[in-house]
Design a protein around this motif. Structure first.
Motif, mmCIF file in Angstrom:
data_model
loop_
_atom_site.group_PDB
_atom_site.id
_atom_site.type_symbol
_atom_site.label_atom_id
_atom_site.label_comp_id
_atom_site.label_asym_id
_atom_site.label_seq_id
_atom_site.Cartn_x
_atom_site.Cartn_y
_atom_site.Cartn_z
ATOM 1 N N LEU A 47 0.823 -1.206 0.000
ATOM 2 C CA LEU A 47 0.000 0.000 0.000
ATOM 3 C C LEU A 47 0.857 1.257 0.000
ATOM 4 O O LEU A 47 1.924 1.291 0.612
ATOM 5 N N THR A 48 0.365 2.292 -0.679
ATOM 6 C CA THR A 48 1.001 3.610 -0.615
ATOM 7 C C THR A 48 0.276 4.523 0.358
ATOM 8 O O THR A 48 0.830 5.537 0.783
ATOM 9 N N ALA A 49 -0.963 4.203 0.703
ATOM 10 C CA ALA A 49 -1.728 5.007 1.655
ATOM 11 C C ALA A 49 -2.744 4.104 2.336
ATOM 12 O O ALA A 49 -3.372 3.256 1.693
ATOM 13 N N LEU A 50 -2.908 4.293 3.653
ATOM 14 C CA LEU A 50 -3.871 3.523 4.434
ATOM 15 C C LEU A 50 -4.993 4.467 4.861
ATOM 16 O O LEU A 50 -4.745 5.510 5.470
ATOM 17 N N LEU A 91 -8.228 10.751 -1.169
ATOM 18 C CA LEU A 91 -7.067 9.886 -0.968
ATOM 19 C C LEU A 91 -6.061 10.116 -2.097
ATOM 20 O O LEU A 91 -6.447 10.235 -3.263
ATOM 21 N N MET A 92 -4.790 10.139 -1.760
ATOM 22 C CA MET A 92 -3.732 10.343 -2.735
ATOM 23 C C MET A 92 -3.868 9.416 -3.933
ATOM 24 O O MET A 92 -4.137 8.222 -3.793
ATOM 25 N N THR A 93 -3.703 9.978 -5.113
ATOM 26 C CA THR A 93 -3.613 9.201 -6.344
ATOM 27 C C THR A 93 -2.341 9.644 -7.043
ATOM 28 O O THR A 93 -2.327 10.634 -7.780
ATOM 29 N N SER A 94 -1.257 8.911 -6.799
ATOM 30 C CA SER A 94 0.062 9.355 -7.252
ATOM 31 C C SER A 94 0.592 8.576 -8.437
ATOM 32 O O SER A 94 1.624 8.941 -9.005
ATOM 33 N N SER A 102 1.478 14.446 -4.134
ATOM 34 C CA SER A 102 0.617 15.343 -3.356
ATOM 35 C C SER A 102 -0.776 15.478 -3.968
ATOM 36 O O SER A 102 -1.611 16.237 -3.453
ATOM 37 N N PHE A 103 -1.057 14.743 -5.033
ATOM 38 C CA PHE A 103 -2.333 14.911 -5.725
ATOM 39 C C PHE A 103 -3.450 14.131 -5.039
ATOM 40 O O PHE A 103 -3.332 12.935 -4.792
ATOM 41 N N ASN A 326 -7.590 16.930 -14.538
ATOM 42 C CA ASN A 326 -7.688 16.687 -13.100
ATOM 43 C C ASN A 326 -7.048 17.791 -12.266
ATOM 44 O O ASN A 326 -6.967 17.659 -11.041
ATOM 45 N N ASP A 327 -6.593 18.870 -12.917
ATOM 46 C CA ASP A 327 -5.926 19.966 -12.214
ATOM 47 C C ASP A 327 -4.821 19.423 -11.304
ATOM 48 O O ASP A 327 -4.726 19.763 -10.126
ATOM 49 N N ALA A 328 -3.986 18.554 -11.880
ATOM 50 C CA ALA A 328 -2.893 17.935 -11.131
ATOM 51 C C ALA A 328 -1.830 18.981 -10.781
ATOM 52 O O ALA A 328 -1.787 20.059 -11.386
#
Length: 484
Positions: A47-50, A91-94, A102-103, A326-328
């Motif tokens: 996982l990259t984020a929990l 939630l982060m989508t990197s 940081s997106f 997505n205004d990334a």
């Protein structure tokens, strides 16, 4: 009833939903158990984020529903992970790359939203091969790290949806979402003893079963699709039904089922893997399956003419379009490329920036891809086939290359082969043709490594293909869980 931790971890998606719908298992208890499992196995880098607070809050809301309302949810309380290139609100989508770490998207991808509306709970974002351009999931970005195979943490789990596959195999969650451009749900499923599905894409439009426009960090709009991953095919069918609104699986009998064996995809296999996949055939024949060898001599040549021109040229245009839509935090391909951490992906992005295959793109799309699609259609029709069957990959998992992100491999003492090409050989053709593909566990090698078999079906035959997969896995059986 009282559930032990081991009993909760062993639940498949279908079993977990049934237990929660009936009130036999509290969602909050189940989510807490899996969050603890994720923390305990963090060294796998699945996982990259929990989503700890969000998942517990969602579980509490679900437990507060009336029994009737909870029972009406098709995925009541089902914990899932979502690959880190699929948009998730809050939630982060990197996509596993530093330029996007940081997106945080404003909205969920439509496929994610349908699962949530049905009662699913996102436990976290799944690690992946950086920007989905690879099949090892050896991500060298500091916020990601190499994903490790739970059957042997020194080995790759496959990719690019390696984090989703590992979370499922390691019993962190029973199901999740990946994406598939050339094999990215099916390859990691094969190497981790799980099941992965690539739905029909066809030529887009109504032929595309999963519609997620501008909601997935892209490679190729022609080839990309979100796909479900789970511990067994029945669970894939459950998620697919929710996403698409399809009805129950059709009835399938194995007796008399005609399955093609495409000869080019059964050649030059690792010996240990070949022993496993060939041992599966007599078991299925005993159940009544009729195997039909088919030549498909032009398959790999046609695929080679389509694969790179479509992926490389479309990434050149599709990635910037996603960034803007997505205004990334970055808006150009060059900004993304400048911060890529994995050397193998950096070299691919150098090619994307240069776009050397632009002149070949239109011919690939308008000449070679239709010929590839016609080859599949003619093969199914001429031999009256229900599906094609072949090893998902040519070899089982290999050691992680912690320096490059990917490397060369050898098969039975051969000269070194590019790792990406070696693993993609069998999964890529169906991806380029846009037909559905399903990988299910075939068994373990003598060294205890999982091996997968893939079923490909005619365009639009997704539910029938899943039904065939369910029948096959009832013959072949489930693999033992990894020892962790």
């Amino acid at each position: 009833m009282t559930w032990t931790v081991d009993e909760q971890l062993a639940l498949t998606a279908t079993q977990a939903v049934a237990a929660i719908q009936s009130g036999r298992l509290k969602t909050t208890e189940y989510i807490a158990t899996l969050l603890a499992r994720a923390a305990a196995l963090s060294t796998l880098n699945a996982l990259t984020a929990l989503n700890m607070e969000g998942a517990l809050a969602a579980a509490q809301r679900l437990d507060a529903l009336t029994p009737e309302a909870r029972a009406a949810l098709p995925l009541a309380g089902l914990p899932i992970v979502v690959k880190d290139n699929i948009n998730t609100q809050g939630l982060m989508t990197s996509a596993g790359t530093p330029a996007l770490e940081s997106f945080v998207p404003r909205e969920n991808a439509p496929t994610v939203q349908r699962l949530l509306d049905a009662g699913a709970i996102v436990l976290g974002k799944a690690n992946m091969h950086e920007l989905a351009f690879g099949i090892t999931s050896t991500n060298l970005a500091a916020h990601a790290g190499p994903v490790r195979n739970p059957y042997d943490p020194g080995l790759i789990p496959g990719g690019s949806s390696g984090g989703t596959a590992v979370a499922i195999a390691a019993r962190i969650v029973p199901a999740g979402l990946g994406t598939d451009t050339g094999g990215s749900t099916r390859i990691p499923a094969a190497l981790t003893g799980t099941a992965g599905f690539r739905p029909s894409v066809g030529n887009g439009g109504a032929e595309r079963r999963y519609h997620d426009p501008n909601a997935v960090v892209p490679i190729s709009h022609t080839r990309d699709t979100v796909g479900p991953m789970a511990r067994n095919v029945a669970d894939l069918a459950l998620l697919d039904e929710v996403v698409t609104g399809a009805g129950p699986l059709p009835a399938i009998t194995l007796n008399g089922l005609r399955i093609g064996l495409p000869e080019p995809l059964w050649e030059d296999l690792e010996y240990a893997l070949e022993d496993v996949v060939r041992a599966a055939l007599p078991l299925l024949e005993a159940a009544g399956v009729i195997f039909v060898p088919v030549e498909m001599d032009a398959l790999l040549e046609l695929n080679d003419k389509v694969a790179s021109p479509v992926a490389i040229h479309e990434a050149h245009d599709d990635v910037p379009a996603w960034l803007v839509a997505n205004d990334a935090p970055v808006k150009t391909l060059a900004e993304v490329a400048a911060r890529i951490a994995s050397p193998d992906v950096r070299s691919i992005y150098d090619a994307i920036l240069a776009d050397p295959l632009a002149q070949q793109y239109q011919t690939a799309l308008t000449v070679w891809r239709p010929q590839l699609q016609e080859l599949y259609a003619q093969t199914f029709a001429a031999h009256r086939l229900d599906a094609l069957l072949f090893p998902t990959t040519r070899l089982a998992a290999v050691p992680i290359d912690d320096l490059a992100g990917s490397s060369a491999v050898t098969i039975n003492g051969s000269a070194p082969i590019d790792e990406l090409s070696a693993y993609l050989r069998n999964t890529d053709p169906a991806s380029n043709a846009g037909i559905p593909g399903l990988s299910l566990p075939a068994g373990l090698t003598s060294e205890g490594l999982p091996v997968g078999l893939e079923l490909d079906g005619p365009l639009g035959s997704d539910r029938r293909l899943l039904a065939i997969g369910v029948a096959f896995e009832q013959v072949l059986g489930a693999l033992p869980a990894p020892t962790l």
